[in-house]
Design a protein around this motif. Sequence first.
Motif, PDB file in Angstrom:
ATOM      1  N   VAL A 127      45.031  47.937  36.018  1.00  0.00           N
ATOM      2  CA  VAL A 127      45.096  48.527  37.356  1.00  0.00           C
ATOM      3  C   VAL A 127      44.446  49.906  37.340  1.00  0.00           C
ATOM      4  O   VAL A 127      43.611  50.238  38.192  1.00  0.00           O
ATOM      5  N   GLY A 128      44.811  50.721  36.347  1.00  0.00           N
ATOM      6  CA  GLY A 128      44.207  52.036  36.214  1.00  0.00           C
ATOM      7  C   GLY A 128      42.729  51.954  35.880  1.00  0.00           C
ATOM      8  O   GLY A 128      41.925  52.771  36.351  1.00  0.00           O
ATOM      9  N   GLU A 129      42.373  50.972  35.076  1.00  0.00           N
ATOM     10  CA  GLU A 129      40.968  50.764  34.718  1.00  0.00           C
ATOM     11  C   GLU A 129      40.123  50.502  35.963  1.00  0.00           C
ATOM     12  O   GLU A 129      39.058  51.113  36.154  1.00  0.00           O
ATOM     13  N   LYS A 130      40.594  49.614  36.823  1.00  0.00           N
ATOM     14  CA  LYS A 130      39.843  49.299  38.034  1.00  0.00           C
ATOM     15  C   LYS A 130      39.779  50.501  38.977  1.00  0.00           C
ATOM     16  O   LYS A 130      38.760  50.740  39.640  1.00  0.00           O
ATOM     17  N   ALA A 131      40.863  51.271  39.042  1.00  0.00           N
ATOM     18  CA  ALA A 131      40.894  52.435  39.934  1.00  0.00           C
ATOM     19  C   ALA A 131      39.852  53.469  39.504  1.00  0.00           C
ATOM     20  O   ALA A 131      39.123  54.020  40.336  1.00  0.00           O
ATOM     21  N   ILE A 132      39.775  53.750  38.195  1.00  0.00           N
ATOM     22  CA  ILE A 132      38.767  54.699  37.707  1.00  0.00           C
ATOM     23  C   ILE A 132      37.367  54.139  37.917  1.00  0.00           C
ATOM     24  O   ILE A 132      36.436  54.869  38.297  1.00  0.00           O
ATOM     25  N   ASN A 133      37.215  52.834  37.711  1.00  0.00           N
ATOM     26  CA  ASN A 133      35.917  52.200  37.957  1.00  0.00           C
ATOM     27  C   ASN A 133      35.498  52.383  39.417  1.00  0.00           C
ATOM     28  O   ASN A 133      34.336  52.704  39.710  1.00  0.00           O
ATOM     29  N   ASP A 134      36.439  52.192  40.348  1.00  0.00           N
ATOM     30  CA  ASP A 134      36.137  52.375  41.772  1.00  0.00           C
ATOM     31  C   ASP A 134      35.678  53.801  42.056  1.00  0.00           C
ATOM     32  O   ASP A 134      34.741  54.027  42.838  1.00  0.00           O
ATOM     33  N   CYS A 135      36.337  54.768  41.418  1.00  0.00           N
ATOM     34  CA  CYS A 135      35.978  56.174  41.629  1.00  0.00           C
ATOM     35  C   CYS A 135      34.568  56.471  41.114  1.00  0.00           C
ATOM     36  O   CYS A 135      33.811  57.215  41.753  1.00  0.00           O
ATOM     37  N   LEU A 136      34.208  55.892  39.988  1.00  0.00           N
ATOM     38  CA  LEU A 136      32.861  56.084  39.458  1.00  0.00           C
ATOM     39  C   LEU A 136      31.819  55.408  40.347  1.00  0.00           C
ATOM     40  O   LEU A 136      30.736  55.961  40.593  1.00  0.00           O
ATOM     41  N   GLU A 137      32.153  54.213  40.827  1.00  0.00           N
ATOM     42  CA  GLU A 137      31.232  53.501  41.725  1.00  0.00           C
ATOM     43  C   GLU A 137      31.022  54.276  43.020  1.00  0.00           C
ATOM     44  O   GLU A 137      29.897  54.374  43.519  1.00  0.00           O
ATOM     45  N   GLU A 138      32.107  54.800  43.565  1.00  0.00           N
ATOM     46  CA  GLU A 138      32.008  55.543  44.830  1.00  0.00           C
ATOM     47  C   GLU A 138      31.096  56.764  44.696  1.00  0.00           C
ATOM     48  O   GLU A 138      30.454  57.175  45.658  1.00  0.00           O
ATOM     49  N   ARG A 139      31.035  57.319  43.501  1.00  0.00           N
ATOM     50  CA  ARG A 139      30.180  58.487  43.264  1.00  0.00           C
ATOM     51  C   ARG A 139      28.809  58.094  42.732  1.00  0.00           C
ATOM     52  O   ARG A 139      28.020  58.936  42.319  1.00  0.00           O
ATOM     53  N   HIS A 140      28.533  56.783  42.711  1.00  0.00           N
ATOM     54  CA  HIS A 140      27.246  56.250  42.260  1.00  0.00           C
ATOM     55  C   HIS A 140      26.918  56.706  40.844  1.00  0.00           C
ATOM     56  O   HIS A 140      25.752  56.926  40.495  1.00  0.00           O
ATOM     57  N   PHE A 141      27.980  56.840  40.031  1.00  0.00           N
ATOM     58  CA  PHE A 141      27.769  57.259  38.642  1.00  0.00           C
ATOM     59  C   PHE A 141      27.599  56.070  37.711  1.00  0.00           C
ATOM     60  O   PHE A 141      26.763  56.074  36.820  1.00  0.00           O
ATOM     61  N   GLY A 142      28.424  55.042  37.902  1.00  0.00           N
ATOM     62  CA  GLY A 142      28.391  53.908  36.985  1.00  0.00           C
ATOM     63  C   GLY A 142      29.678  53.130  37.065  1.00  0.00           C
ATOM     64  O   GLY A 142      30.288  53.024  38.140  1.00  0.00           O
ATOM     65  N   TYR A 143      30.123  52.625  35.906  1.00  0.00           N
ATOM     66  CA  TYR A 143      31.264  51.719  35.866  1.00  0.00           C
ATOM     67  C   TYR A 143      32.158  52.080  34.680  1.00  0.00           C
ATOM     68  O   TYR A 143      31.692  52.582  33.656  1.00  0.00           O
ATOM     69  N   PHE A 144      33.451  51.808  34.846  1.00  0.00           N
ATOM     70  CA  PHE A 144      34.409  52.125  33.794  1.00  0.00           C
ATOM     71  C   PHE A 144      34.987  50.838  33.225  1.00  0.00           C
ATOM     72  O   PHE A 144      35.517  50.001  33.964  1.00  0.00           O
ATOM     73  N   THR A 145      34.886  50.679  31.919  1.00  0.00           N
ATOM     74  CA  THR A 145      35.531  49.574  31.215  1.00  0.00           C
ATOM     75  C   THR A 145      36.265  50.150  30.010  1.00  0.00           C
ATOM     76  O   THR A 145      35.746  51.033  29.330  1.00  0.00           O
ATOM     77  N   HIS A 146      37.449  49.637  29.748  1.00  0.00           N
ATOM     78  CA  HIS A 146      38.246  50.227  28.665  1.00  0.00           C
ATOM     79  C   HIS A 146      37.637  49.982  27.300  1.00  0.00           C
ATOM     80  O   HIS A 146      37.851  50.768  26.370  1.00  0.00           O
ATOM     81  N   ASN A 147      36.861  48.902  27.143  1.00  0.00           N
ATOM     82  CA  ASN A 147      36.262  48.638  25.826  1.00  0.00           C
ATOM     83  C   ASN A 147      35.178  49.662  25.491  1.00  0.00           C
ATOM     84  O   ASN A 147      35.130  50.196  24.382  1.00  0.00           O
ATOM     85  N   ALA A 148      34.304  49.971  26.459  1.00  0.00           N
ATOM     86  CA  ALA A 148      33.295  51.013  26.224  1.00  0.00           C
ATOM     87  C   ALA A 148      33.962  52.374  26.073  1.00  0.00           C
ATOM     88  O   ALA A 148      33.534  53.206  25.254  1.00  0.00           O
ATOM     89  N   ASN A 149      35.038  52.594  26.826  1.00  0.00           N
ATOM     90  CA  ASN A 149      35.752  53.862  26.725  1.00  0.00           C
ATOM     91  C   ASN A 149      36.479  53.997  25.395  1.00  0.00           C
ATOM     92  O   ASN A 149      36.678  55.105  24.898  1.00  0.00           O
ATOM     93  N   SER A 150      36.871  52.888  24.792  1.00  0.00           N
ATOM     94  CA  SER A 150      37.491  52.928  23.463  1.00  0.00           C
ATOM     95  C   SER A 150      36.490  53.426  22.427  1.00  0.00           C
ATOM     96  O   SER A 150      36.819  54.238  21.554  1.00  0.00           O
ATOM     97  N   VAL A 151      35.257  52.930  22.529  1.00  0.00           N
ATOM     98  CA  VAL A 151      34.186  53.398  21.641  1.00  0.00           C
ATOM     99  C   VAL A 151      33.938  54.884  21.880  1.00  0.00           C
ATOM    100  O   VAL A 151      33.800  55.671  20.931  1.00  0.00           O
ATOM    101  N   ARG A 152      33.887  55.279  23.147  1.00  0.00           N
ATOM    102  CA  ARG A 152      33.652  56.683  23.489  1.00  0.00           C
ATOM    103  C   ARG A 152      34.753  57.579  22.916  1.00  0.00           C
ATOM    104  O   ARG A 152      34.467  58.667  22.393  1.00  0.00           O
ATOM    105  N   ASN A 153      35.996  57.144  22.997  1.00  0.00           N
ATOM    106  CA  ASN A 153      37.100  57.935  22.455  1.00  0.00           C
ATOM    107  C   ASN A 153      36.931  58.181  20.963  1.00  0.00           C
ATOM    108  O   ASN A 153      37.105  59.306  20.481  1.00  0.00           O
TER     109      ASN A 153
END
Length: 395
Positions: A127-153
Motif C-alpha cells: 500500500v505504501g509502495e503504491k502511494a509513493i509510486n503515485d507521488c513520483l508519477e504525479e511529479r513526472h519523476f518516475g516509478y517506485f518499486t521496493h525491489n529497486a529501492n532495496s538495491v538503492r538502500n
Amino acid sequence: MKKEDKIIHSSLIETKLMDERLSPYATKNSECIKVKHTLKPSTEFDIRWPFEKDIDRVLYSKSYSRYVDKTQALSFFSNIHITKRSLHVQWVSRIARQIGRGLNLNLDLIEAIALGHDLGHAPYGHVGEKAINDCLEERHFGYFTHNANSVRNLLFIERNGVGYNVSLQVLDGILCHNGEILSRIYKPDRQKTIQQFWQEYEKCWHEKDYSKRILPMTLEGCVVRISDVISYVGKDIEDAIKVGIINEDDLPEEVVRVLGKDNKSMINRLIGDIVIHSYRKPYLEFSPEVYAALEVLFDFISTHIHHHPTLVKENEKLTRLVKELYNAFYEDLLDDKDEDHGIDRHVFKMIETYKETPPEMIVSDYLSGMTDSYALRVYEDRFLPKQHGEMIQDD
C-alpha cells in the motif's frame, strides 16, 4: 611463504573444492563479482565465504533492523501473531535454502538474497509502495518499486550514503525477486553483465512496470523469487482466517486437494514438487498439476484477501497517510527558511554527493525508510490536533 599467505592460499584451495561440490548450474563462490571498487587490501584474510560477507552486510544494516516494525499484508490489525516483514524474510530464506539444498545450489548466495529482498519496502507494505509510486508519477519523476529501492538502500543509503559493497549476484537477485508474478518455469538470464544489471536497475525507476519484465542472472535468484511466493500464500491464508476475513472452508476444492489447506501442507507440497521437477536442470519447474492449483490459490488470495472490502477501505486511509506525508516532506525539503525539518536532518547526515540527489528521490528515501508505527506517529504529530490539559503549553 608467510603465515598470512599460507592461510590465503589454503582458503583459495578450499573455495575451489567447495565449488566443485556444487551443482554445475549453481553459482560458484569464485564467480562472486563486486559492483564497487574498494580500497580494502585484497590480501586481507577473511574466514567467510564471499557471499557470507553479503549475508552479514544485510543482517547488520539499519534497513534490516526496521523489518521488525513493518507489516506484511494486514497492516492495521493489532494481533501480535500477524506476519511481520521480519518473519516473512526469514521464512523466505528458510524455504529458499531448503530448495537450494535439494538442488545443491549456493546456500550463502540464496540466504543473502532472501534476507535482503525487502529492505526497501515502504511503511505499510505494498500500500505504501503504491502511494509513493503515485507521488513520483504525479511529479513526472518516475516509478517506485521496493525491489529497486532495496538495491538503492544497500548501495547508496546505508552508512550515511556510503553504502555496502554487495555482490552483483546478490543485488541482481534482490532486484529481480518480484513475488507478484507467477510462472511454471523460472529460467535465469545467465548472460547478464554488470552493465545490463545497471541498465535494468535504472529502468525500474524510469519505465512503468519494468521490474516485472526482468529475470535473475542466477538459479539461486530464481529460487528466492519462487520462495517469496511460497512463503506468503499459505501464511496470508492463515493470517486472513485468524482475523476473520475468510474461513478455512472458503478455500477452493482444487487447491485443498492438491496443496492441502494449511501453511505447512502447502509449503511441503510446493517445495517437494519444485525440487523433484527441477533436479539436475538449469531452471526451476513446477508440475502442471501443482502449478494449476497454485494459480487458483494465487487468484483466490488476491480476490478474497488482498481486495477484501475491509482491507480496501482501510488501505485507502493508509494511502492518504503516506501521500500526505510525501507531500509534506517535499515542501519541507524545498523550504529554505527552516532547515530543521526531519528530512533536512536526513540530508545533513549523508555524504556530500547525496545532496545532489533530486528532491523527489530524497523524499522517497526518507519516507520509505520509515517503519509503520513511526510513519503513523509523524503523521499524527503533523496533521492531528494535540491533546492539552487545562492550559495550552508551549512546545
